[in-house]
Motif scaffolding. Structure first.
Motif, PDB file in Angstrom:
ATOM      1  N   ASP A  52      21.217  43.936  22.687  1.00 40.86           N
ATOM      2  CA  ASP A  52      21.450  44.170  24.110  1.00 40.86           C
ATOM      3  C   ASP A  52      20.208  44.819  24.717  1.00 40.86           C
ATOM      4  O   ASP A  52      20.194  46.021  24.993  1.00 40.86           O
ATOM      5  CB  ASP A  52      22.674  45.066  24.320  1.00 40.86           C
ATOM      6  CG  ASP A  52      22.551  46.385  23.558  1.00 40.86           C
ATOM      7  OD1 ASP A  52      21.741  46.444  22.600  1.00 40.86           O
ATOM      8  OD2 ASP A  52      23.239  47.348  23.935  1.00 40.86           O
ATOM      9  N   VAL A  83      15.704  57.492  31.368  1.00 37.63           N
ATOM     10  CA  VAL A  83      15.285  58.478  30.369  1.00 37.63           C
ATOM     11  C   VAL A  83      14.816  59.701  31.145  1.00 37.63           C
ATOM     12  O   VAL A  83      13.674  59.781  31.589  1.00 37.63           O
ATOM     13  CB  VAL A  83      14.155  57.930  29.473  1.00 37.63           C
ATOM     14  CG1 VAL A  83      13.754  58.963  28.425  1.00 37.63           C
ATOM     15  CG2 VAL A  83      14.587  56.618  28.813  1.00 37.63           C
ATOM     16  N   HIS A 118      13.650  48.760  19.567  1.00 36.89           N
ATOM     17  CA  HIS A 118      14.169  48.471  20.906  1.00 36.89           C
ATOM     18  C   HIS A 118      14.079  46.977  21.203  1.00 36.89           C
ATOM     19  O   HIS A 118      15.018  46.383  21.758  1.00 36.89           O
ATOM     20  CB  HIS A 118      13.393  49.265  21.948  1.00 36.89           C
ATOM     21  CG  HIS A 118      13.860  49.034  23.352  1.00 36.89           C
ATOM     22  ND1 HIS A 118      15.079  49.474  23.809  1.00 36.89           N
ATOM     23  CD2 HIS A 118      13.282  48.388  24.395  1.00 36.89           C
ATOM     24  CE1 HIS A 118      15.227  49.132  25.069  1.00 36.89           C
ATOM     25  NE2 HIS A 118      14.158  48.464  25.446  1.00 36.89           N
ATOM     26  N   GLY A 154      17.240  46.262  27.057  1.00 38.23           N
ATOM     27  CA  GLY A 154      17.268  46.927  28.355  1.00 38.23           C
ATOM     28  C   GLY A 154      15.889  47.414  28.715  1.00 38.23           C
ATOM     29  O   GLY A 154      14.946  47.337  27.919  1.00 38.23           O
ATOM     30  N   PRO A 161      19.154  45.384  32.161  1.00 45.62           N
ATOM     31  CA  PRO A 161      19.835  46.641  32.504  1.00 45.62           C
ATOM     32  C   PRO A 161      18.887  47.826  32.343  1.00 45.62           C
ATOM     33  O   PRO A 161      18.157  47.915  31.354  1.00 45.62           O
ATOM     34  CB  PRO A 161      20.983  46.689  31.494  1.00 45.62           C
ATOM     35  CG  PRO A 161      21.226  45.276  31.112  1.00 45.62           C
ATOM     36  CD  PRO A 161      19.885  44.607  31.135  1.00 45.62           C
ATOM     37  N   VAL A 162      18.900  48.720  33.325  1.00 47.45           N
ATOM     38  CA  VAL A 162      17.971  49.851  33.326  1.00 47.45           C
ATOM     39  C   VAL A 162      18.646  51.074  32.709  1.00 47.45           C
ATOM     40  O   VAL A 162      19.752  51.463  33.106  1.00 47.45           O
ATOM     41  CB  VAL A 162      17.494  50.182  34.753  1.00 47.45           C
ATOM     42  CG1 VAL A 162      16.605  51.425  34.741  1.00 47.45           C
ATOM     43  CG2 VAL A 162      16.736  49.001  35.338  1.00 47.45           C
ATOM     44  N   GLU A 163      17.971  51.670  31.745  1.00 49.51           N
ATOM     45  CA  GLU A 163      18.426  52.905  31.107  1.00 49.51           C
ATOM     46  C   GLU A 163      17.509  54.035  31.556  1.00 49.51           C
ATOM     47  O   GLU A 163      16.294  53.965  31.360  1.00 49.51           O
ATOM     48  CB  GLU A 163      18.368  52.761  29.592  1.00 49.51           C
ATOM     49  CG  GLU A 163      18.661  54.041  28.825  1.00 49.51           C
ATOM     50  CD  GLU A 163      18.389  53.905  27.339  1.00 49.51           C
ATOM     51  OE1 GLU A 163      18.299  54.955  26.668  1.00 49.51           O
ATOM     52  OE2 GLU A 163      18.249  52.761  26.854  1.00 49.51           O
ATOM     53  N   ARG A 202      13.851  50.748  29.730  1.00 51.89           N
ATOM     54  CA  ARG A 202      13.953  52.206  29.693  1.00 51.89           C
ATOM     55  C   ARG A 202      12.978  52.805  30.712  1.00 51.89           C
ATOM     56  O   ARG A 202      11.772  52.661  30.574  1.00 51.89           O
ATOM     57  CB  ARG A 202      13.658  52.720  28.286  1.00 51.89           C
ATOM     58  CG  ARG A 202      14.631  52.184  27.228  1.00 51.89           C
ATOM     59  CD  ARG A 202      14.107  52.408  25.827  1.00 51.89           C
ATOM     60  NE  ARG A 202      12.828  51.728  25.631  1.00 51.89           N
ATOM     61  CZ  ARG A 202      12.061  51.886  24.562  1.00 51.89           C
ATOM     62  NH1 ARG A 202      12.434  52.682  23.588  1.00 51.89           N
ATOM     63  NH2 ARG A 202      10.918  51.232  24.465  1.00 51.89           N
TER      64      ARG A 202
END
Length: 310
Positions: free
Chosen positions: A92, A127, A87, A94, A123-125, A96
């Motif tokens: 790119d 989960v 990660h 992000g 950027p927020v991913e 998580r």
């Protein structure tokens, strides 16, 4: 003694969990003879027997039980390290965020909106996971930070984590509008005897009957939970913030006087040095403080309109 290798630990865990060399070899995708040789080599390396073998069964020795426990932890740590490294090396990057759908105290939109203005924001991913899966995602490297809902009477597995409570809110019971209990304004847990929660446990907090004890129903998504509540198959204990966001004519939300509240807690790995994680923690705690202040102000003003109406 030479250091143990990950391969050796994987071989041993497979045999220790299957207690059968044939099934373990099939699970590992290898032939049985080299697996047997590898386990014997591991025992020689450690200088202790790990397994008791007979023609009928395989059993763990006390040393084997100890190694199985520690090997699982070590393998989990190796897997988590690999995930975090992959990660961190992405082109790119992000952030998580692990969470349970709708268990955010109504804070998530405000947190994300404010977080975007942080200089270190990524950027927020999201989960998404079920009950209790958020901390697991942190431990195994699938998430960088988590919003964890937990009853105050249930300790959290916070080993290796930093935690920050954000807010505490009551839980309600969601039940079918046709349920006789829906005619009452508030309930006790004992009133829910005979009703079942989405995870299959009794709603009144008593032990499951022998017929259902030990069963693990599949995890339901939010739409399935609402549908099952509407038809009276289950009841559900959502946080109070869920009710105004999901009004449904077929569902009644009622207060349960002796149901413990939920504390929404922010958690992240203790070793994290990520500026993005630090920025998210600052933003989330600031939003929670602002919400608590606004709620307290609204409660203080609430009696005025009541007096005017009386």
């Amino acid at each position: 003694m030479n250091d143990l290798e990950v391969r050796q630990l994987r071989y041993f865990v497979a045999v220790a969990e299957e207690l059968h060399f044939g099934r373990a070899a099939e699970r590992l995708g290898m032939a049985q003879p080299p697996l047997s040789r590898a386990i014997r080599a591991l025992e020689r390396q450690l200088g202790v027997p790990l397994l008791e073998r007979t023609t009928r069964h395989v059993a763990l020795t006390p040393a084997g039980e100890t190694l199985l426990r520690d090997a699982r932890i070590a393998l989990d740590a190796v897997t988590a390290a690999a995930r975090r490294a992959r990660h961190a090396g992405r082109s790119d990057p992000g952030l998580r965020l692990a969470l349970k759908a709708d268990y955010d105290g109504g804070l998530l939109p405000q947190i994300l909106a404010a977080y975007r203005h942080e200089a270190a924001a990524l950027p927020v991913e999201l989960v998404l996971g079920g009950k209790g899966e958020q901390l697991t995602a942190l431990h195994d490297g699938r998430a960088d930070v988590a919003l964890v809902p937990a009853p105050l009477d249930e300790p959290l597995d916070v080993r290796g984590l930093d935690v920050e409570p954000l807010l505490t809110e009551p839980r309600l019971v969601a039940l079918a509008a046709s349920d006789p209990l829906a005619s009452r304004s508030y309930l006790h847990l004992a009133d829910l005897t005979g009703r079942t929660l989405p995870d299959g446990t009794p709603a009144d907090g008593q032990e499951a009957c022998p017929a259902t004890a030990g069963t693990r129903p599949r995890r339901l998504d939010l739409a399935e939970i609402f549908n099952l509540v509407e038809v009276g198959s289950i009841v559900w204990f959502p946080p109070a913030s869920v009710a105004p966001r999901h009004p449904r004519p077929g569902i009644a939300y009622r207060t349960v006087s002796d149901l413990p509240p939920l504390t929404l807690t922010l958690a992240w790995p203790h070793h994290s040095r990520s500026p993005a994680v630090a920025a998210f923690v600052r933003t989330a705690t600031s939003m929670a403080t602002s919400m608590a202040t606004a709620t307290a102000a609204n409660q203080a003003e609430a009696p005025a309109p009541q007096r005017a109406l009386s």
